[in-house]
Design an enzyme around this catalytic site. Sequence first.
Site, PDB file in Angstrom:
ATOM      1  N   HIS A   1      31.089 -21.634  13.253  1.00 61.96           N
ATOM      2  CA  HIS A   1      30.772 -20.368  13.919  1.00 61.96           C
ATOM      3  C   HIS A   1      31.279 -19.166  13.129  1.00 61.96           C
ATOM      4  O   HIS A   1      30.643 -18.116  13.121  1.00 61.96           O
ATOM      5  CB  HIS A   1      31.376 -20.370  15.324  1.00 61.96           C
ATOM      6  N   HIS A  28      26.490 -16.543  22.501  1.00 62.10           N
ATOM      7  CA  HIS A  28      27.617 -17.069  23.270  1.00 62.10           C
ATOM      8  C   HIS A  28      27.110 -18.250  24.073  1.00 62.10           C
ATOM      9  O   HIS A  28      27.254 -18.320  25.291  1.00 62.10           O
ATOM     10  CB  HIS A  28      28.223 -15.989  24.172  1.00 62.10           C
TER      11      HIS A  28
END
Length: 757
Positions: free
Chosen positions: A55, A104
């Site tokens: 990420h 998210h």
Amino acid sequence: MTLDTTKHAAQTPDDGQPWAELGLKQDEYERIRAILGRRPTGAELAMYSVMWSEHCSYKSSKVHLRQFGEKAPESDALLVGIGENAGVVDVGQGYAVTFKVESHNHPSYIEPYQGAATGVGGIVRDILAMGARPVAVMDPLRFGAADHPDTKRVLPGVVAGIGGYGNCLGLPNIGGEVVFDPCYQGNPLVNALCVGVMKHEDIHLAKASGAGNKVILYGARTGGDGIGGVSVLASETFDAAGDSASGTGKPTKRPAVQVGDPFQEKLLIECTLEIFKEELVEGIQDLGGAGLSCATSELASAGSGGMRVELDTVPLRDSSLSPEEILMSESQERMCAIVKPEKVDRFLEICEKWDVIATVIGEVTDGERLEIYWHGEQIVDVPPRTVAHEGPVYERPYARPEWQDALQADDADKLPRPATAEELREQVLKVVASPNQASKSWITDQYDRFVQGNTVLAQPEDSGMVRVDEETGLGVAVATDGNGRYAKLDPYAGAQLALAESYRNVAASGATPLAISNCLNFGSPEDPAVMWQFAEATRGLADGCLTLGTPVTGGNVSLYNQTGEVAIHPTPVVAVLGVIDDVARRTPIAFAEEGQLLYLLGDTAAELGGSAWSQVIHDHLGGLPPKVDLERERLLAEILISASRDGMVDAAHDLSDGGLIQALTESCLRGGKGVRIVVPDGLDPFVLLFSESAGRAVVAVPRSEEVRFKDMCGARGLPAARIGVIDGDAIDVQGQFSIPLAELREPYEATIPGLLA
């Protein structure tokens, strides 16, 4: 228990460490040892693990993302590009606009409300860190099957989180998408976009320069929420049973999900903007993914020296947190600023005025190391670039999947089409009332679209638009789009179709497209088929941006959106930002004036692969997506922008999911007026209504402007066919059927509330 200092680490080289539990591979752990010349301390291991996560480091995607720089078109508007918290473009009159879209996803499946809320909070701070006042947000969303029980858990929580956080911040939510598909059942996509406005001279960058300058952490206290949120949660797949750790469902990963406080963030925004106004910072970084590990290492890496941090001075919500946990915590509403010593007192005064906690936690040094101390003992001593910018780079193997040819050969042309006018009418009602095509007002009504008073267009318009300057009417428009069904059929074309649709949406509202941000949502990079999809989509997007002249300013990659062996459809979401000189000249989608003429712009072919019709009527996905012609998209955009500016059209709507009938439904219901449609000679009524050929729009032309409009289209070589007139209170396709707007409105508006009640 002995504190694991750098001295202790050097003396105990064989101590076992939980590198695998922190998401590191053995070769990555060995590389860390080689960089440091010893084993890492626990604090160093924590920092490397989060910063080298998928990420944060983009280790599987970097080799492909480079194309966005290598193929970047020349742009006079681009002020700040890839590599900063967000891209910045010049929109004229001394104004700059910054925008970015991020994901998210995993947190929002585990804890829908907080996952979505903190997604909004994080992207807002990215925009704030560039020096801009946030002015609007948008949310492209993907959920599992609309009638699946878990969708009733995830969707309302996500929507409540977005609305609750954004509404409390006083930011209008002006657009986005909501798409349902079984492929997202265990991996919903919650992407968040923010737009901010500033003057050119107000741009700030994330760097720590100037030996002796102070490092100030300000905002909320650091707590135990969000620990490992990016390294553990967003950088691995869920297993087939649900939770990646336990296989028992959602709850066990909840500590990894951040908890948001929008009222604290509102204070942080106003405090930061006042600090910017008084020119008190030399560099600034928000604390999002990887928390202090990210902020300290990135600021030091981008600066001219090193940094020393006293970690025990960090204000805590939980005094039991270990140094490792403090470094990994992703507690929200925090910023890190670099401030000259003589300006520290004033900085702290402003923070106190806004009731924002601020603490000097360190200073910039003239060395080359990031050093972190805990009660006087050194626990971190690393070259900051190795943490922040020199992580692993993987050239993952990729290969066109064996099933791709069979999928493309399974063409939608073989599907039975309606045999009668009555059957065509029935299918129209089914498609427009299907979850993906039906009104999303149950969702969007939970968002404040008009707070601040500068919203000009908001959902369900083609693009969201906000006014930047009250005196001149200068404004910006933003649209987000992405069709995972198209990308599954052909990732290269699917990415370009997402770009084309967003580009077209911005132009349809009257704005000139300038630049893009993207959020690339894919399955596991360890699957060669997924990596092929990613490589193709990235290549398609880079090539498309070069053709359209819209540089990529930044964005996000979200991988491991996969449960067991089941990956989501490749879903590149593309956000296009455009500028309009005067928002009074914007073009809405609503058909509102009877007697105005309807023109269909572009060419219509029998292109139904991946279409809404094939999905709703036949539950089918196969064939090829619509063909992409980016030069035609550019021409169509020029026509739409010119027609809007010169008053030649009063309404415009792009044609995409659901085809012409979907666009007519939305425009008619939005304006409360019906239409009479004549099928052009040689065109099948079914194809006219349901084809999803790209590069098309339907526009409403005042009769007084028809000759001028036709001449403009003819002179520029854009096909423009007069197909009807705004009239009555029904959609009347002559020779086929008529559906009163009241009959259409009821199922169109009832579907989503009915599913989620």
